[in-house]
Scaffold this motif. Structure first.
Motif, PDB file in Angstrom:
ATOM      1  N   ASP A 198      -7.093  12.740  -0.839  1.00  0.00           N
ATOM      2  CA  ASP A 198      -7.033  12.768  -2.189  1.00  0.00           C
ATOM      3  C   ASP A 198      -5.831  13.204  -2.912  1.00  0.00           C
ATOM      4  O   ASP A 198      -5.465  12.489  -4.242  1.00  0.00           O
ATOM      5  N   VAL A 199      -4.777  13.558  -2.313  1.00  0.00           N
ATOM      6  CA  VAL A 199      -3.515  13.628  -2.765  1.00  0.00           C
ATOM      7  C   VAL A 199      -2.910  12.061  -2.939  1.00  0.00           C
ATOM      8  O   VAL A 199      -2.209  11.825  -3.984  1.00  0.00           O
ATOM      9  N   GLU A 200      -3.138  11.244  -1.877  1.00  0.00           N
ATOM     10  CA  GLU A 200      -2.637   9.956  -1.931  1.00  0.00           C
ATOM     11  C   GLU A 200      -3.336   9.310  -2.954  1.00  0.00           C
ATOM     12  O   GLU A 200      -2.885   8.318  -3.980  1.00  0.00           O
ATOM     13  N   GLU A 201      -4.531   9.556  -3.078  1.00  0.00           N
ATOM     14  CA  GLU A 201      -5.212   8.907  -4.200  1.00  0.00           C
ATOM     15  C   GLU A 201      -4.902   9.064  -5.670  1.00  0.00           C
ATOM     16  O   GLU A 201      -4.697   8.213  -6.535  1.00  0.00           O
ATOM     17  N   ALA A 202      -4.701  10.633  -5.839  1.00  0.00           N
ATOM     18  CA  ALA A 202      -4.001  10.968  -7.022  1.00  0.00           C
ATOM     19  C   ALA A 202      -2.833  10.365  -7.349  1.00  0.00           C
ATOM     20  O   ALA A 202      -2.443   9.706  -8.711  1.00  0.00           O
ATOM     21  N   ALA A 203      -1.987  10.233  -6.398  1.00  0.00           N
ATOM     22  CA  ALA A 203      -0.506   9.842  -6.629  1.00  0.00           C
ATOM     23  C   ALA A 203      -0.740   8.258  -6.886  1.00  0.00           C
ATOM     24  O   ALA A 203       0.010   7.722  -7.809  1.00  0.00           O
ATOM     25  N   ALA A 204      -1.610   7.499  -6.293  1.00  0.00           N
ATOM     26  CA  ALA A 204      -1.861   6.098  -6.627  1.00  0.00           C
ATOM     27  C   ALA A 204      -2.256   5.854  -8.004  1.00  0.00           C
ATOM     28  O   ALA A 204      -1.998   5.097  -8.653  1.00  0.00           O
ATOM     29  N   LEU A 205      -3.262   6.800  -8.278  1.00  0.00           N
ATOM     30  CA  LEU A 205      -3.718   6.462  -9.747  1.00  0.00           C
ATOM     31  C   LEU A 205      -2.763   7.050 -10.721  1.00  0.00           C
ATOM     32  O   LEU A 205      -2.822   6.158 -11.774  1.00  0.00           O
ATOM     33  N   ARG A 206      -1.933   7.959 -10.502  1.00  0.00           N
ATOM     34  CA  ARG A 206      -0.641   8.321 -11.671  1.00  0.00           C
ATOM     35  C   ARG A 206       0.226   7.107 -11.450  1.00  0.00           C
ATOM     36  O   ARG A 206       0.748   6.861 -12.817  1.00  0.00           O
ATOM     37  N   ALA A 207       0.384   6.464 -10.519  1.00  0.00           N
ATOM     38  CA  ALA A 207       1.539   5.453 -10.377  1.00  0.00           C
ATOM     39  C   ALA A 207       0.778   4.231 -11.277  1.00  0.00           C
ATOM     40  O   ALA A 207       1.396   3.701 -12.125  1.00  0.00           O
TER      41      ALA A 207
END
Length: 243
Positions: free
Chosen positions: A9-18
């Motif tokens: 989830d953390v990685e997905e949030a970071a990717a979507l934010r980028a």
């Protein structure tokens, strides 16, 4: 609040934010604007999903406004503004570390972005007339780790504290005019960024205080309109926005 509880989830949030930031940067470039490095860093840092309620991660990181409160008729009463617009207005404000900033209209996310830009010595105050909105903003800011933001529930048409001034004031709600209190709280050389309906369109104006008056420096279109808007009034001694 969206639950981000696993590493995935953390990685997905970071990717979507980028991806959101890349969209914002591309939009700026298409409009001939520059996305300041400090604003880009803030956008890549602040977890927007912590300010968008129960929205899923894909919705939280869409480059669009997200409604957080509606009235009994379903009309939007409060929202987290579109990140492209927030980025544009932060760039217009030309914020620097150490500055004192007042935000009018509290969603929480934009105040967190401002804090990222002006820290560590700067200060952020956000104000809204609706206690439900300020309570929510306070909770979201605390959950996201931005407990240094001052949240005030009051009418922004009044001076917060006599003699208190800010280096920049950013208005995140549509305005028909510039109340005298905003000028009174703006330090000499300070910038007021405010959406004003002028010439039938909503434009984000940069107004700078010089010798006790406001001078229009720049504007960007940020909304549409299908009829001429009212003429913006300016008290004696205040300069009208320049075209």
């Amino acid at each position: 609040m969206t639950d981000v509880s696993t590493d995935n989830d953390v990685e997905e949030a970071a990717a979507l934010r980028a991806a959101m930031v890349e969209q914002i940067a591309a939009r700026h470039q298409a409009l001939g604007l520059t996305l300041p490095a400090v604003v880009e860093r803030a956008l890549r840092t602040v977890p927007r999903h912590l300010f968008t309620g129960d929205a899923d991660l894909n919705t939280a990181y869409q480059n669009a406004a997200h409604v957080t409160k509606r009235n009994e008729l379903g009309k939007s009463m409060s929202s987290v503004s579109a990140p492209w617009l927030q980025a544009m207005m932060l760039g217009q404000a030309r914020l620097k570390p150490g500055e004192r900033v007042l935000e009018i209209g509290s969603g929480g996310y934009n105040a967190a972005l401002i804090q990222e830009v002006v820290e560590p010595a700067g200060s952020v105050t956000t104000i809204d007339i609706d206690p439900e909105i300020t309570d929510r903003a306070q909770r979201c800011l605390m959950d996201a780790g931005y407990d240094g933001v001052e949240v005030i529930c009051a009418d922004a048409e009044d001076v917060i504290e006599p003699g208190r001034t800010f280096d920049a004031i950013i208005v995140t709600v549509g305005s028909w005019d510039v109340p005298p209190a905003w000028l009174a709280q703006l330090a000499e050389g300070g910038r007021l960024v405010v959406p004003l309906r002028t010439w039938g369109l909503t434009r984000s104006w940069v107004l700078e205080r010089q010798d006790g008056a406001l001078t229009g420096r720049h504007h960007e279109t940020c909304g549409r309109g299908d009829r001429p808007g009212p003429r913006v009034r300016h008290p004696p001694g205040r300069a009208s926005p320049a075209a």
